[in-house]
Design a protein around this motif. Structure first.
Motif, PDB file in Angstrom:
ATOM      1  N   ALA A   3     -20.925   3.723 -36.153  1.00 63.38           N
ATOM      2  CA  ALA A   3     -20.867   2.424 -36.829  1.00 63.38           C
ATOM      3  C   ALA A   3     -19.778   2.420 -37.889  1.00 63.38           C
ATOM      4  CB  ALA A   3     -22.223   2.102 -37.462  1.00 63.38           C
ATOM      5  N   ARG A  93     -24.996   0.425 -39.677  1.00 62.49           N
ATOM      6  CA  ARG A  93     -25.574   0.278 -38.350  1.00 62.49           C
ATOM      7  C   ARG A  93     -26.017  -1.155 -38.097  1.00 62.49           C
ATOM      8  NH1 ARG A  93     -28.809   5.730 -39.424  1.00 62.49           N
ATOM      9  NH2 ARG A  93     -28.487   4.844 -41.478  1.00 62.49           N
ATOM     10  N   LEU A  96     -23.024  -3.192 -37.366  1.00 63.02           N
ATOM     11  CA  LEU A  96     -22.559  -2.991 -35.994  1.00 63.02           C
ATOM     12  C   LEU A  96     -23.439  -3.763 -35.007  1.00 63.02           C
ATOM     13  CD1 LEU A  96     -20.619  -1.769 -34.035  1.00 63.02           C
ATOM     14  CD2 LEU A  96     -21.905   0.362 -34.106  1.00 63.02           C
ATOM     15  N   ILE A  97     -24.752  -3.836 -35.273  1.00 59.55           N
ATOM     16  CA  ILE A  97     -25.626  -4.627 -34.411  1.00 59.55           C
ATOM     17  C   ILE A  97     -25.179  -6.082 -34.409  1.00 59.55           C
ATOM     18  CG2 ILE A  97     -27.954  -5.576 -34.173  1.00 59.55           C
ATOM     19  CD1 ILE A  97     -29.081  -2.916 -35.011  1.00 59.55           C
ATOM     20  N   THR A  99     -22.246  -7.218 -35.088  1.00 64.39           N
ATOM     21  CA  THR A  99     -20.961  -7.307 -34.400  1.00 64.39           C
ATOM     22  C   THR A  99     -21.170  -7.386 -32.892  1.00 64.39           C
ATOM     23  OG1 THR A  99     -19.856  -6.035 -36.146  1.00 64.39           O
ATOM     24  CG2 THR A  99     -18.746  -6.149 -34.016  1.00 64.39           C
ATOM     25  N   CYS A 100     -22.023  -6.510 -32.386  1.00 62.83           N
ATOM     26  CA  CYS A 100     -22.306  -6.498 -30.953  1.00 62.83           C
ATOM     27  C   CYS A 100     -23.013  -7.780 -30.506  1.00 62.83           C
ATOM     28  CB  CYS A 100     -23.180  -5.299 -30.604  1.00 62.83           C
ATOM     29  SG  CYS A 100     -22.400  -3.698 -30.860  1.00 62.83           S
ATOM     30  N   CYS A 101     -23.762  -8.401 -31.408  1.00 62.53           N
ATOM     31  CA  CYS A 101     -24.561  -9.579 -31.054  1.00 62.53           C
ATOM     32  C   CYS A 101     -23.857 -10.879 -31.433  1.00 62.53           C
ATOM     33  CB  CYS A 101     -25.935  -9.494 -31.717  1.00 62.53           C
ATOM     34  SG  CYS A 101     -26.927  -8.127 -31.105  1.00 62.53           S
ATOM     35  N   GLN A 110     -24.446  -8.364 -25.196  1.00 58.64           N
ATOM     36  CA  GLN A 110     -24.771  -8.081 -26.594  1.00 58.64           C
ATOM     37  C   GLN A 110     -25.779  -6.945 -26.700  1.00 58.64           C
ATOM     38  OE1 GLN A 110     -26.184 -11.675 -28.459  1.00 58.64           O
ATOM     39  NE2 GLN A 110     -24.501 -12.907 -27.696  1.00 58.64           N
ATOM     40  N   THR A 114     -25.000  -2.845 -27.865  1.00 59.29           N
ATOM     41  CA  THR A 114     -25.641  -2.298 -29.052  1.00 59.29           C
ATOM     42  C   THR A 114     -26.480  -1.079 -28.707  1.00 59.29           C
ATOM     43  OG1 THR A 114     -25.783  -4.563 -29.844  1.00 59.29           O
ATOM     44  CG2 THR A 114     -26.920  -2.903 -31.122  1.00 59.29           C
ATOM     45  N   LEU A 118     -25.389   2.134 -30.682  1.00 56.22           N
ATOM     46  CA  LEU A 118     -26.278   2.482 -31.785  1.00 56.22           C
ATOM     47  C   LEU A 118     -27.540   3.201 -31.366  1.00 56.22           C
ATOM     48  CD1 LEU A 118     -25.464  -0.611 -33.734  1.00 56.22           C
ATOM     49  CD2 LEU A 118     -26.321   1.338 -35.003  1.00 56.22           C
ATOM     50  N   VAL A 170     -30.331  -9.730 -31.819  1.00 52.33           N
ATOM     51  CA  VAL A 170     -30.564  -8.571 -32.682  1.00 52.33           C
ATOM     52  C   VAL A 170     -31.995  -8.066 -32.529  1.00 52.33           C
ATOM     53  CG1 VAL A 170     -30.702  -7.789 -35.080  1.00 52.33           C
ATOM     54  CG2 VAL A 170     -28.782  -9.207 -34.334  1.00 52.33           C
ATOM     55  N   VAL A 173     -32.374  -6.202 -29.311  1.00 56.41           N
ATOM     56  CA  VAL A 173     -31.789  -4.869 -29.404  1.00 56.41           C
ATOM     57  C   VAL A 173     -32.768  -3.901 -30.071  1.00 56.41           C
ATOM     58  CG1 VAL A 173     -30.050  -3.537 -30.660  1.00 56.41           C
ATOM     59  CG2 VAL A 173     -29.363  -5.532 -29.358  1.00 56.41           C
TER      60      VAL A 173
END
Length: 379
Positions: A3, A93, A96-97, A99-101, A110, A114, A118, A170, A173
């Motif tokens: 991350a 972290r 980063l979640i 960002t991915c989502c 998404q 993640t 992560l 999120v 995830v």
């Protein structure tokens, strides 16, 4: 570590390459020089330096200096209040979640990205969670990484007005990360709960956030009783003295908060089911009814499978088997193990054996394989 590197470099592939190089350097140097006082900071700093060296080989020095100023590695620390709320919501972290989502990515991409970045899950494990072929998942991950790089999606927790549009992904995830931990990887389960606490502090008025946190806490409280050595122990056979009753009580308090906020969504319903399953005796007809409500919300055949199992526990395995046979989940381990259990209860030993053998073909963990082997031996 990943991350931090993604946030610094803005590139998933480059961050993963740098992380691998840093770990290789550690394996080479630490046996002789000793483990440094702060291994995490050493790895992050080394990875950043490796990435900078690689970029310098590809670009002019002036362009590199402009794009990637060298900064001192920082490892985030958390200050807890009563072990729950955080004084500062700053977590790489979690960033980063989010960002991915980003909503620019498709929902499946998404969640998958993640989990890969992560959750520590391999591509094959993520494909199994989504019930898709591994090659399909590889393509999804590649497209998601390329989209983040091409569109410059920021590495940050979005502002308050943008949170709702990313919250569903999120939560999904965190739920999938936790599920991997619940299957035996307890470190992932604990990490999902920790991130859930951070997210609940960030979104205090979102009932589904509290619902998911409650669900994870109540389930996690039973983790010590789910296995006896390498043997899987079903709910009815678990030693309740091994349950963490304090965490169950805390999870129920979080659930009360979700209900008070008007929560009626999927995670709140699942948390209510988990809370009921932690009571003695379990009201299985009520649990089956709640699974019916959950099936209406999700349309998921896996939820229907769980509802059928609750119907069997309530005393009607024949009705449960009829429901299961209509689901068409041939590639799903728990479809076959549940079906085998129902057939066993109905005295149809040969068919139960076939179902257990198919489940054994799909089982990936030692406890699952041992449990199914015992079931076959008992027929």
């Amino acid at each position: 570590m990943l991350a931090s590197l993604v946030g610094y470099l803005g590139d998933f592939d480059r961050a993963e390459e740098a992380a691998q190089e840093a770990f290789a350097a550690a394996v080479s140097r630490w046996p002789g020089s000793g483990v440094p006082a702060n291994p995490g900071a050493w790895l992050v700093t080394t990875a950043r330096n490796k990435a900078i060296d690689r970029i310098r080989r590809d670009r002019t020095l002036a362009e590199k200096i402009r794009l990637l100023p060298v900064a001192e590695a920082v490892v985030d620390e958390f200050e807890a209040i009563d072990g729950a709320a955080l004084t500062v919501i700053k977590d790489e972290r979690l960033e980063l979640i989010f960002t991915c989502c980003h909503p620019a990515l498709p929902p499946a991409g998404q969640v998958a990205l993640t989990l890969r970045a992560l959750g520590g899950l391999e591509t094959a494990e993520i494909a199994q969670a989504f019930l898709v072929p591994e090659e399909t998942m590889k393509r999804r991950l590649s497209r998601a990484k390329a989209k983040i790089k091409a569109t410059g999606i920021p590495f940050a927790v979005p502002g308050a007005r943008l949170l709702p549009e990313r919250l569903d992904a999120v939560l999904a995830v965190l739920y999938l990360i936790y599920n991997e931990g619940y299957r035996g990887r307890v470190d992932l389960g604990a990490e999902a709960i920790r991130l859930g606490r951070v997210l609940a502090a960030l979104t205090p008025d979102m009932p589904e956030t509290h619902g998911l946190l409650a669900l994870m806490m109540i389930h996690h409280a039973r983790r010590a009783a789910r296995f006896a050595g390498d043997d899987l122990v079903l709910l009815d056979d678990q030693d309740r003295s091994l349950w963490d009753m304090r965490q169950i009580a805390e999870g129920r308090a979080v659930l009360d908060r979700a209900v008070a906020l008007g929560g009626r969504g999927t995670y709140v319903v699942q948390a209510v089911i988990a809370s009921m399953q932690a009571r003695d005796p379990v009201d299985w007809p009520r649990v089956a009814a709640l699974y019916g409500r959950l099936a209406e919300l999700t349309g998921s055949p896996v939820v229907e499978l769980n509802r059928a199992a609750a119907v069997a526990q309530a005393g009607d395995p024949a009705a449960a088997l009829r429901a299961v046979d209509g689901l068409g989940l041939d590639g799903y381990l728990y479809f076959h193990s549940t079906r085998g259990e129902l057939l066993r209860r109905l005295g149809r030993g040969a068919e139960a054996g076939a179902a257990y053998r198919r489940a054994l073909e799909l089982a990936t963990s030692t406890p699952e394989r041992r449990f199914l082997t015992r079931r076959l031996e008992d027929l």
